[in-house]
Design a protein around this motif. Structure first.
Motif, PDB file in Angstrom:
ATOM      1  N   GLY A  28       8.523   9.119  -4.711  1.00 15.90           N
ATOM      2  CA  GLY A  28       7.484   9.835  -3.859  1.00 15.90           C
ATOM      3  C   GLY A  28       6.256   9.405  -4.613  1.00 15.90           C
ATOM      4  N   THR A  29       5.927   9.337  -5.734  1.00 17.50           N
ATOM      5  CA  THR A  29       4.560   9.379  -6.145  1.00 17.50           C
ATOM      6  C   THR A  29       4.022   7.788  -5.447  1.00 17.50           C
ATOM      7  OG1 THR A  29       4.871  10.256  -8.181  1.00 17.50           O
ATOM      8  CG2 THR A  29       3.253   8.761  -8.111  1.00 17.50           C
ATOM      9  N   ILE A  30       4.837   6.837  -5.630  1.00 16.62           N
ATOM     10  CA  ILE A  30       4.381   5.572  -5.155  1.00 16.62           C
ATOM     11  C   ILE A  30       3.953   5.550  -3.338  1.00 16.62           C
ATOM     12  CG2 ILE A  30       4.983   3.197  -4.789  1.00 16.62           C
ATOM     13  CD1 ILE A  30       6.689   3.285  -7.511  1.00 16.62           C
ATOM     14  N   GLY A  31       4.913   6.186  -2.900  1.00 19.03           N
ATOM     15  CA  GLY A  31       5.074   6.451  -1.389  1.00 19.03           C
ATOM     16  C   GLY A  31       3.863   7.281  -0.941  1.00 19.03           C
ATOM     17  N   GLY A  32       3.666   8.031  -1.747  1.00 20.81           N
ATOM     18  CA  GLY A  32       2.409   8.994  -1.726  1.00 20.81           C
ATOM     19  C   GLY A  32       1.086   8.674  -1.907  1.00 20.81           C
ATOM     20  N   MET A  33       1.097   7.583  -2.706  1.00 19.34           N
ATOM     21  CA  MET A  33      -0.404   7.110  -3.065  1.00 19.34           C
ATOM     22  C   MET A  33      -1.110   7.016  -1.754  1.00 19.34           C
ATOM     23  SD  MET A  33       0.465   4.389  -6.054  1.00 19.34           S
ATOM     24  CE  MET A  33      -1.017   3.943  -6.421  1.00 19.34           C
ATOM     25  N   GLY A  34      -0.681   6.281  -0.612  1.00 20.73           N
ATOM     26  CA  GLY A  34      -1.493   6.278   0.541  1.00 20.73           C
ATOM     27  C   GLY A  34      -2.447   4.959   0.488  1.00 20.73           C
ATOM     28  N   ALA A  35      -2.534   4.366  -0.759  1.00 20.43           N
ATOM     29  CA  ALA A  35      -3.717   3.232  -0.581  1.00 20.43           C
ATOM     30  C   ALA A  35      -3.406   2.146   0.494  1.00 20.43           C
ATOM     31  CB  ALA A  35      -3.555   2.741  -2.029  1.00 20.43           C
ATOM     32  N   ALA A  90      -4.274 -11.179   4.466  1.00 19.61           N
ATOM     33  CA  ALA A  90      -4.083  -9.971   3.580  1.00 19.61           C
ATOM     34  C   ALA A  90      -2.721 -10.033   3.328  1.00 19.61           C
ATOM     35  CB  ALA A  90      -4.700  -8.619   3.934  1.00 19.61           C
ATOM     36  N   GLU A  91      -1.911  -9.892   4.222  1.00 14.95           N
ATOM     37  CA  GLU A  91      -0.454  -9.705   4.277  1.00 14.95           C
ATOM     38  C   GLU A  91       0.176 -10.868   3.407  1.00 14.95           C
ATOM     39  OE1 GLU A  91       0.489  -7.220   8.310  1.00 14.95           O
ATOM     40  OE2 GLU A  91       0.151  -9.395   8.481  1.00 14.95           O
ATOM     41  N   ARG A  92      -0.675 -12.346   3.822  1.00 11.59           N
ATOM     42  CA  ARG A  92       0.214 -13.164   2.985  1.00 11.59           C
ATOM     43  C   ARG A  92      -0.171 -13.224   1.607  1.00 11.59           C
ATOM     44  NH1 ARG A  92      -2.182 -16.701   7.764  1.00 11.59           N
ATOM     45  NH2 ARG A  92      -0.432 -17.099   9.199  1.00 11.59           N
ATOM     46  N   ALA A  93      -1.357 -12.762   1.073  1.00 13.37           N
ATOM     47  CA  ALA A  93      -1.544 -12.510  -0.132  1.00 13.37           C
ATOM     48  C   ALA A  93      -0.581 -11.517  -0.817  1.00 13.37           C
ATOM     49  CB  ALA A  93      -3.180 -11.951  -0.582  1.00 13.37           C
ATOM     50  N   ALA A  94      -0.259 -10.465  -0.011  1.00 15.97           N
ATOM     51  CA  ALA A  94       0.543  -9.292  -0.734  1.00 15.97           C
ATOM     52  C   ALA A  94       2.173  -9.983  -0.874  1.00 15.97           C
ATOM     53  CB  ALA A  94       0.360  -8.259  -0.093  1.00 15.97           C
ATOM     54  N   HIS A 119      -8.679  -8.906  -0.683  1.00 17.03           N
ATOM     55  CA  HIS A 119      -8.346  -8.104   0.539  1.00 17.03           C
ATOM     56  C   HIS A 119      -8.158  -6.471   0.103  1.00 17.03           C
ATOM     57  CE1 HIS A 119      -7.727 -11.771   2.995  1.00 17.03           C
ATOM     58  NE2 HIS A 119      -7.285 -12.118   1.789  1.00 17.03           N
ATOM     59  N   PHE A 120      -7.745  -6.267  -1.060  1.00 17.29           N
ATOM     60  CA  PHE A 120      -7.223  -5.201  -1.684  1.00 17.29           C
ATOM     61  C   PHE A 120      -8.222  -4.423  -2.713  1.00 17.29           C
ATOM     62  CE2 PHE A 120      -3.498  -7.262   0.378  1.00 17.29           C
ATOM     63  CZ  PHE A 120      -3.260  -6.311   1.134  1.00 17.29           C
ATOM     64  N   ASP A 121      -8.263  -3.299  -3.012  1.00 14.35           N
ATOM     65  CA  ASP A 121      -9.152  -2.731  -3.844  1.00 14.35           C
ATOM     66  C   ASP A 121      -8.190  -2.267  -4.961  1.00 14.35           C
ATOM     67  OD1 ASP A 121      -7.902  -0.054  -3.459  1.00 14.35           O
ATOM     68  OD2 ASP A 121      -9.468   0.718  -2.308  1.00 14.35           O
ATOM     69  N   ILE A 128       0.798  -1.822  -4.613  1.00 18.79           N
ATOM     70  CA  ILE A 128       1.449  -3.202  -4.191  1.00 18.79           C
ATOM     71  C   ILE A 128       2.319  -3.302  -5.458  1.00 18.79           C
ATOM     72  CG2 ILE A 128       1.292  -5.512  -3.861  1.00 18.79           C
ATOM     73  CD1 ILE A 128      -1.354  -4.819  -1.992  1.00 18.79           C
ATOM     74  N   VAL A 129       2.092  -3.362  -6.537  1.00 20.18           N
ATOM     75  CA  VAL A 129       2.918  -3.665  -7.661  1.00 20.18           C
ATOM     76  C   VAL A 129       3.735  -2.524  -8.144  1.00 20.18           C
ATOM     77  CG1 VAL A 129       2.648  -4.203 -10.178  1.00 20.18           C
ATOM     78  CG2 VAL A 129       1.086  -5.277  -8.607  1.00 20.18           C
ATOM     79  N   ALA A 130       3.453  -1.277  -8.018  1.00 19.56           N
ATOM     80  CA  ALA A 130       4.352  -0.120  -8.166  1.00 19.56           C
ATOM     81  C   ALA A 130       5.547  -0.318  -7.034  1.00 19.56           C
ATOM     82  CB  ALA A 130       3.494   0.968  -7.941  1.00 19.56           C
ATOM     83  N   THR A 131       5.293  -0.810  -5.768  1.00 16.23           N
ATOM     84  CA  THR A 131       6.315  -0.871  -4.792  1.00 16.23           C
ATOM     85  C   THR A 131       7.199  -2.136  -5.248  1.00 16.23           C
ATOM     86  OG1 THR A 131       4.949   0.025  -2.987  1.00 16.23           O
ATOM     87  CG2 THR A 131       6.759  -1.404  -2.508  1.00 16.23           C
TER      88      THR A 131
END
Length: 174
Positions: A28-35, A90-94, A119-121, A128-131
């Motif tokens: 819930g925390t990871i999904g709720g970050m909304g970043a 950006a997607e490729r980098a992730a 591409h990402f702050d 991303i890493v938490a996911t």
């Protein structure tokens, strides 16, 4: 739940006092970050699950990516992300980081994180890493427990992923 069904993995975790609640808090925390966008989050989770070989999580994350608005053809083409025009830089980098973080030993590089930073702050990189890390747990859990796939993700995977080699294997109804 948010999926319209209770995942079999949750039913198994619920047998251990506190485990499902603890996992639910983390998820819930990871999904709720909304970043980051939910579709990208699910594609990252799908890449991790593909690289780790967890068919259960591949089916789930592919289904969730489609529910989040990612075209089913794009979901099916995830392994072609480097060359397929459906994917942004950006997607490729992730997805590169997701693929290589799932390797044992971890194969991510400083260059990959430099590309991610283009591409990402910082908060987006953390999500991303938490996911990726959360799916490290889910991939191990579901692959080791041979969690049975539910009807919806099984159907989606059979329809959209089977042509690229996906099969339910030990996650089929037993």
């Amino acid at each position: 739940g948010a999926m319209g069904f209770v995942p079999s993995s949750m039913l198994t975790m619920a047998k251990a006092p506190g485990l499902l609640e603890a996992f639910g808090g983390l998820a819930g925390t990871i999904g709720g970050m909304g970043a980051i966008d939910r579709g990208l989050s699910q594609m990252i989770a799908n890449m991790v699950s593909n690289a780790a070989g967890c068919r259960y999580c591949q089916a789930h994350t592919a289904t969730h990516a489609a529910h989040a608005g990612v075209d089913a053809d794009k979901v099916a083409a995830i392994w072609e992300f480097e060359t397929n025009e459906l994917f942004s830089e950006a997607e490729r980098a992730a997805l590169r980081v997701a693929r290589d973080a799932a390797q044992i030993p971890n194969a991510t590089t400083d260059e990959q994180f430099e590309a991610l930073a283009e591409h990402f702050d910082e908060q987006q990189v953390i999500q991303i890493v938490a996911t990726i890390s959360m799916f490290g747990y889910l991939n191990r859990w579901n692959d080791t427990m041979a969690t049975t796939l539910e009807a919806e993700p099984l159907g989606f995977a059979n329809q959209h992923l089977a042509a690229n080699g996906w099969e339910a294997g030990k996650h089929a109804e037993r």
